[in-house]
Write an enzyme that holds these catalytic residues in place. Structure first.
Site: not given
Length: 343
Positions: A64, A121
């Site tokens: 990610c 994130h």
């Protein structure tokens, strides 16, 4: 900033809006227009039918955070120090430095309204918050994943924000992301905007819209991946619910007369894990086989992109930043590693 503004034109009516939609851990074979016979995604299929489908799009990373850093900066992720996953357990004090120039910084400086709703994130601490990195508005979570209902991260921390302050909000994350996206478009329909929608599906915890919370605040031993055992079924539910949300976003653009002046781009941040499908590709998330990083991607801009087309041009996540600059007629930034896709 001053140099950029001097080189850039004032916003004109012809300059497009941008809607960047990113799925989380969606594999090459996980949606209908890429061959899925199990998951129904009519809205993404229609987007591809009306635009351009990429057959060789690669996420900058096989996990990610690196991909998201590359998307934000238009550069290889290692340049910004985000070479791996920024985990909830071990990396709460690191993130994307505010000294990095993001596409939100650049577009905001020339008058675009910017927002991100969903997954960040790229840093847990407030100093790394999206509103410190160019976005005018943020609703969502800063960790790698949250409980879809309680919005608790893997370490038991509360993780739903309004800008740089915790702001609990009831609802299924997919629905909240869509709801804020629709609101933002309506609020800024008469302005130029760049909307970034990083959805949570189909990343775990595996929770469909009819399920309930599995994680509790302060409990590090909660059900990290969710409480469902029928993973294939809930995986399908999650992707299909995201597709419905994307349909709402596209409908809002249509209803407000914005479709022809909006570049919509959809992609995934990396390949599917073993619970999803990467089609005929070898490997999965976290691996450097193509299944880990060759992902579905679709571009739509009626009148500019011919409907029903495909390209096998090799593309990376970091190419989106220079593409947006090119589409908006903004001077290129020499330090970017990505290339404009407009040609």
């Amino acid at each position: 900033t001053f140099a950029l503004l001097c080189l850039s034109p004032l916003l004109e009516a012809a300059q497009p809006n941008f809607v960047i939609i990113m799925a989380d851990d969606l594999g090459y074979g996980d949606i209908g227009c890429y061959g899925s016979g199990k998951i129904k995604t009519p809205n993404l299929d229609a987007l591809a039918k009306g635009g351009l489908r990429f057959t060789d799009f690669h996420s900058n990373g096989a996990v990610c955070s690196p991909t998201r850093a590359a998307l934000m900066t238009g550069r290889y992720q290692q340049r910004s120090g985000v070479g791996g996953v920024i985990t909830a357990a071990r990396h709460r004090e690191v993130g994307l430095a505010v000294s990095e120039t993001t596409f939100a910084d650049t577009l905001g400086e020339v008058g675009y309204k910017t927002a991100i709703f969903g997954k960040w994130h790229l840093g847990y601490a407030k100093e790394f918050n999206p509103v410190k990195n160019g976005f005018g508005e943020f609703r969502g979570y800063v960790s790698g994943n949250v409980d879809f209902f309680s919005h608790i991260d893997q370490e038991g921390y509360e993780d739903w924000w309004k800008n740089d302050a915790l702001h609990p909000e009831e609802g299924y994350t997919t629905h909240l992301i869509t709801r804020h996206g629709v609101r933002f478009i309506k609020e800024h329909k008469d302005k130029h905007f760049c909307l970034y929608l990083p959805y949570e599906p189909p990343h775990y915890p595996y929770q469909g819209p009819g399920d309930k919370a599995q994680r509790e605040k302060g409990n590090k031993k909660g059900k990290v991946v969710g409480g469902r055992s029928d993973i294939a079924t809930v995986y399908r539910e999650m992707v299909e619910e995201m597709d419905k949300g994307i349909g709402e976003i596209l409908a809002t653009l249509r209803e407000n007369g914005l479709t022809e002046n909006t570049l919509v781009f959809f992609c995934s941040d990396n390949g599917a894990n073993r619970n999803g499908s990467n089609g005929s590709l070898k490997g999965h998330k976290g691996q450097i086989w193509e299944g880990g990083h060759r992902v579905p991607a679709i571009a739509s801009w009626p009148g500019k992109i011919e409907a029903g087309t495909e390209t096998d041009t090799t593309v990376l996540s970091m190419d989106l930043f220079p593409t947006m600059l090119d589409a908006a007629g903004i001077a290129a930034i020499p330090s970017l590693d990505g290339a404009s896709l407009l040609p």
